[in-house]
Design a protein around this motif. Sequence first.
Motif, PDB file in Angstrom:
ATOM      1  N   LEU A 146      -6.267  12.732  -7.721  1.00  0.00           N
ATOM      2  CA  LEU A 146      -5.272  13.764  -7.280  1.00  0.00           C
ATOM      3  C   LEU A 146      -4.526  14.332  -8.442  1.00  0.00           C
ATOM      4  N   GLY A 147      -4.687  13.892  -9.616  1.00  0.00           N
ATOM      5  CA  GLY A 147      -3.930  14.214 -10.831  1.00  0.00           C
ATOM      6  C   GLY A 147      -3.875  13.294 -11.917  1.00  0.00           C
ATOM      7  N   TYR A 148      -3.043  13.452 -12.925  1.00  0.00           N
ATOM      8  CA  TYR A 148      -3.182  12.522 -13.939  1.00  0.00           C
ATOM      9  C   TYR A 148      -1.941  12.893 -14.751  1.00  0.00           C
ATOM     10  N   ASP A 149      -1.399  12.111 -15.616  1.00  0.00           N
ATOM     11  CA  ASP A 149      -0.382  12.116 -16.714  1.00  0.00           C
ATOM     12  C   ASP A 149      -1.112  11.787 -18.131  1.00  0.00           C
ATOM     13  N   LEU A 150      -0.873  12.875 -18.983  1.00  0.00           N
ATOM     14  CA  LEU A 150      -1.375  12.454 -20.358  1.00  0.00           C
ATOM     15  C   LEU A 150      -0.354  12.951 -21.306  1.00  0.00           C
ATOM     16  N   PRO A 151       0.427  11.996 -21.817  1.00  0.00           N
ATOM     17  CA  PRO A 151       1.382  12.221 -22.640  1.00  0.00           C
ATOM     18  C   PRO A 151       0.840  12.683 -24.251  1.00  0.00           C
ATOM     19  N   ASP A 152       1.520  12.975 -24.971  1.00  0.00           N
ATOM     20  CA  ASP A 152       0.867  13.217 -26.494  1.00  0.00           C
ATOM     21  C   ASP A 152       0.650  11.997 -27.026  1.00  0.00           C
ATOM     22  N   VAL A 153      -0.534  12.154 -27.998  1.00  0.00           N
ATOM     23  CA  VAL A 153      -0.952  10.931 -28.506  1.00  0.00           C
ATOM     24  C   VAL A 153      -0.133  10.701 -29.906  1.00  0.00           C
ATOM     25  N   ASP A 154       0.393   9.402 -30.084  1.00  0.00           N
ATOM     26  CA  ASP A 154       1.128   9.031 -31.271  1.00  0.00           C
ATOM     27  C   ASP A 154      -0.010   8.362 -32.091  1.00  0.00           C
ATOM     28  N   PRO A 155      -0.450   9.125 -33.288  1.00  0.00           N
ATOM     29  CA  PRO A 155      -1.429   8.208 -34.221  1.00  0.00           C
ATOM     30  C   PRO A 155      -0.987   7.000 -34.571  1.00  0.00           C
TER      31      PRO A 155
ATOM     32  N   ARG B 229       0.677  -1.290  -0.050  1.00  0.00           N
ATOM     33  CA  ARG B 229       0.000   0.000   0.078  1.00  0.00           C
ATOM     34  C   ARG B 229       0.738   1.178   0.130  1.00  0.00           C
ATOM     35  N   VAL B 230       0.635   2.262  -0.705  1.00  0.00           N
ATOM     36  CA  VAL B 230       1.192   3.453  -0.875  1.00  0.00           C
ATOM     37  C   VAL B 230       0.328   4.549  -0.386  1.00  0.00           C
ATOM     38  N   PHE B 231       0.932   5.393   0.461  1.00  0.00           N
ATOM     39  CA  PHE B 231       0.286   6.546   1.203  1.00  0.00           C
ATOM     40  C   PHE B 231       0.736   7.845   1.029  1.00  0.00           C
ATOM     41  N   ALA B 232       1.893   8.048   0.372  1.00  0.00           N
ATOM     42  CA  ALA B 232       2.673   9.203   0.047  1.00  0.00           C
ATOM     43  C   ALA B 232       1.934   9.831  -1.205  1.00  0.00           C
ATOM     44  N   LEU B 233       1.799  11.089  -1.110  1.00  0.00           N
ATOM     45  CA  LEU B 233       1.177  12.018  -2.428  1.00  0.00           C
ATOM     46  C   LEU B 233       2.156  11.823  -3.619  1.00  0.00           C
ATOM     47  N   PRO B 234       1.435  11.721  -4.708  1.00  0.00           N
ATOM     48  CA  PRO B 234       2.232  11.566  -5.896  1.00  0.00           C
ATOM     49  C   PRO B 234       2.661  12.963  -6.413  1.00  0.00           C
ATOM     50  N   SER B 235       3.213  13.143  -7.563  1.00  0.00           N
ATOM     51  CA  SER B 235       3.810  14.375  -8.250  1.00  0.00           C
ATOM     52  C   SER B 235       3.233  14.120  -9.620  1.00  0.00           C
ATOM     53  N   PRO B 236       1.848  14.232  -9.851  1.00  0.00           N
ATOM     54  CA  PRO B 236       1.453  13.852 -11.319  1.00  0.00           C
ATOM     55  C   PRO B 236       1.776  15.384 -12.146  1.00  0.00           C
ATOM     56  N   GLU B 237       1.902  14.952 -13.390  1.00  0.00           N
ATOM     57  CA  GLU B 237       1.753  16.237 -14.235  1.00  0.00           C
ATOM     58  C   GLU B 237       0.832  17.248 -14.217  1.00  0.00           C
ATOM     59  N   VAL B 238      -0.404  16.809 -13.871  1.00  0.00           N
ATOM     60  CA  VAL B 238      -1.589  17.814 -13.963  1.00  0.00           C
ATOM     61  C   VAL B 238      -2.096  17.458 -12.514  1.00  0.00           C
ATOM     62  N   SER B 239      -2.240  18.376 -11.633  1.00  0.00           N
ATOM     63  CA  SER B 239      -3.036  18.157 -10.456  1.00  0.00           C
ATOM     64  C   SER B 239      -4.356  18.429 -10.603  1.00  0.00           C
ATOM     65  N   THR B 240      -5.341  17.689  -9.720  1.00  0.00           N
ATOM     66  CA  THR B 240      -6.642  17.964  -9.884  1.00  0.00           C
ATOM     67  C   THR B 240      -7.340  17.720  -8.316  1.00  0.00           C
ATOM     68  N   SER B 241      -8.308  17.884  -8.061  1.00  0.00           N
ATOM     69  CA  SER B 241      -9.289  18.136  -6.962  1.00  0.00           C
ATOM     70  C   SER B 241     -10.495  17.698  -7.168  1.00  0.00           C
ATOM     71  N   ILE B 242     -10.757  16.441  -7.665  1.00  0.00           N
ATOM     72  CA  ILE B 242     -12.217  15.902  -8.068  1.00  0.00           C
ATOM     73  C   ILE B 242     -12.586  14.867  -6.934  1.00  0.00           C
ATOM     74  N   LEU B 243     -13.581  14.759  -6.473  1.00  0.00           N
ATOM     75  CA  LEU B 243     -14.142  14.026  -5.751  1.00  0.00           C
ATOM     76  C   LEU B 243     -15.465  13.315  -5.953  1.00  0.00           C
ATOM     77  N   TRP B 244     -15.723  11.765  -5.634  1.00  0.00           N
ATOM     78  CA  TRP B 244     -16.834  11.227  -6.133  1.00  0.00           C
ATOM     79  C   TRP B 244     -17.415  10.470  -4.705  1.00  0.00           C
ATOM     80  N   ASP B 245     -18.636  11.164  -4.631  1.00  0.00           N
ATOM     81  CA  ASP B 245     -19.535  10.547  -3.396  1.00  0.00           C
ATOM     82  C   ASP B 245     -18.438  10.369  -2.256  1.00  0.00           C
ATOM     83  N   GLN B 246     -17.612  11.527  -1.965  1.00  0.00           N
ATOM     84  CA  GLN B 246     -16.800  11.510  -0.884  1.00  0.00           C
ATOM     85  C   GLN B 246     -15.896  10.352  -0.478  1.00  0.00           C
ATOM     86  N   LYS B 247     -15.965   9.396  -1.423  1.00  0.00           N
ATOM     87  CA  LYS B 247     -15.129   8.087  -1.273  1.00  0.00           C
ATOM     88  C   LYS B 247     -13.824   8.096  -2.073  1.00  0.00           C
TER      89      LYS B 247
END
Length: 745
Positions: free
Chosen positions: A624-633, A602-620
């Motif tokens: 915390l964030g996401y990484d989204l690289p450029d798309v190669d067709p 189990r990991v409890f340390a906060l990550p360092s994503p490329e894009v940080s977010t603050s989105i919550l679903w039903d308080q559950k």
Amino acid sequence: MAETTVKRQTKTQAKVPLFITIWASIKAWLRRDGIVIMSYAIATILMSYPLAFKLGGHWLALRDTDTFVKIWDNWWLQNHAFNGPSLNFTNLQFHPSGLDLSYHSISWTVAFLSWALTIVTDAITAYNLTILVALFSTAYAAYLLVRPFVSYGAAAWLAGAIYSFAPYHLAHSGGHPDLVHLAPIPLAVLLLYAAFTRPSVPAALGAAFLIGLAGFTSLYIMVFALLTIGPVLVFLLLDEHRWSQPKIWQVVLVFGVVSVLLLSIRLVPILRDTSALTEAIESKYTADRSQTDLMSYVLPSHLNPLFAPYTKGIASRFGYMSSNWPAYLGIVPIALSIVALLWKKQRKTVLLWFSIGLIFFILSLGPVLRFNGNLYDNIVLPAQYLSWFPPIRAVGRPDFFVLGILLPVAVLAAFGFDRILIALEGSRRTQIALMIAIPGLLLVEYWSGEFPGISVNVNPFFEQLSEEPDDFAIIQLPMGRTKAKRYLYLQIFHQKPIVEGLSARTPLEAYQYIHNNPLLRNWSAGEPLDCDTLTWDRIMSALDQLIDDNFRYIVVHHPEPEIPVQFANYFPLQPFYQDSQLTVFKVADLQNQPPCQTIYKRVFALPSPEVSTSILWDQKISLLGYDLPDVDPEVKMLPITVYWQANEEIENSYVAYFHLVDLDTDEVVAQADVIPRGWSYPTSWWAKGEVVEDTIQMLMENVPPGSYELRIGWYDEETGLRLTAESDRVQPNADGSILLGVIDY
């Protein structure tokens, strides 16, 4: 002087080149049978339409998945039969143990024919051509048998049409070519007649060769040939007291000895282990459930589009065998056979063929009566008392004996038609009308609609495998006998050993390796992963064994974009290859990142994503964030790495969904629904505050270039109800999803 000239002329005449003699014989044959040959060729093309018009492409004639096995048989014989330790063993199936093919229903004759055809064409076209050859040769062989016994060629032509184009024979030609190359049987009977009536040792040798050919074509056809030849042999001995002629016994001896010698080549490997033979026979003996329904002989084939609206419902009651392989004999053949039975002129020959037909009819009905879909266990039939006889028991399925009925019915119908034509010799126009009408009516009632087939396209991954130089094996999921048929076909392209396989009678010991490996055993049974019973250490032991035995890839086949649920939890890692049909993992990668160990890390340390977010679903659950690289067709994959956090202990298992939505139409053009970490780490396992990193591969294969919204959300795995999203930056959508970003593709 004159005498010398005569001698020189005689010598000159005797030195006719061999090719001229052969060419003269061919011309004489074509003058005699040219029209018959052409008419059978046309009938074959019509009755198997559109097969002849699909040659040269990727269209495969297929009514049954056994077709894939037959193509593998042809390929294996051509490429590997002489490279292994035995003609009856292959190490390409059931790796690493291999498979004994002694009890496999490989048709050596068809395989060699296909081999010859691949000199000028591809494997699929060669296979399709063998079907056309089977239909044509079966018809023409029956014609050759009957022609000397009837006054009119039209009667003999009808016999060939009945023998080859009967619905049961025509249906099996689309899946079991080892059952439909029936030409050796009538030709053997024809030569046996010649051997006894002359008498002739060369003719006896020819008949014996054809019996041997029947054995190498199919063990089933060998049984049908022997059950046909036996009564014919007895009849020929008794008729005109031939048994009293010493030269006849010379013919019998030559025929018997040569037949036994030829068949022994095929049978000795089978008979060497009686216990294995008994196991193989009993494993395929299904006489108690594969009887021919008595009504199916007179019910017009439901494969015929003309009759299907009226007969399909009735045929569906007959059970799998009779409903899939219609035993309909036809009104025309039955009526003409009755006419023949009332004809005194050919009484002895008619009774012979009636007796042969009766033998096969009794065997085809099985041990108890089945009529109109109902099984009458209290009505025991004669076949019950014959089932102990090894050749009969080895056939396994009573309905196969329908093939044996066809030749007697064809002969009897020909005699009946001949009798009618003789009776009409004073009315030539009526004769001609019947010569056209009766065969035409027969072909109409025997027609089975368009010949079934599929367009076969092989996933490029398998062709890539063939280019990898090392020796290694692959595992393909799901497992099972039906799936293995397609996997054998794919082996033609990747040419690597596979963990499973099949033969007509697969010995139980072939599965020993699979049953002894915990992972393979679970995959074979389609059991979802349960880490309480299949622990991490057992998984590692199983993977170590697979690595030691040179398995490199696990190929998961799936008709839907996602891995089947029963396998998903086994693979908590990124695939080596993925498209809409396959997901491939390396065994070595799975060994480095096995299932059933992630619950202990189990990991409890906060990550360092490329894009940080603050989105919550039903308080559950929080994003915390996401990484989204450029798309190669060129890759056709959109990798998305997300960082979830559990805000509390979660009781339910939730599924994360990722939707790619067209900005103009608001339509979903691509999506991925996943339980984190490859379906191996459900939210019900998460601890409060735990951070779960997960990477999702969204398939972009059918997505056109453009700009799209990437929306994400969660729903309950059991109920499908969506969780409500909350964010102080982005307004959630009405469906509970929320915009993650815009993708330019």
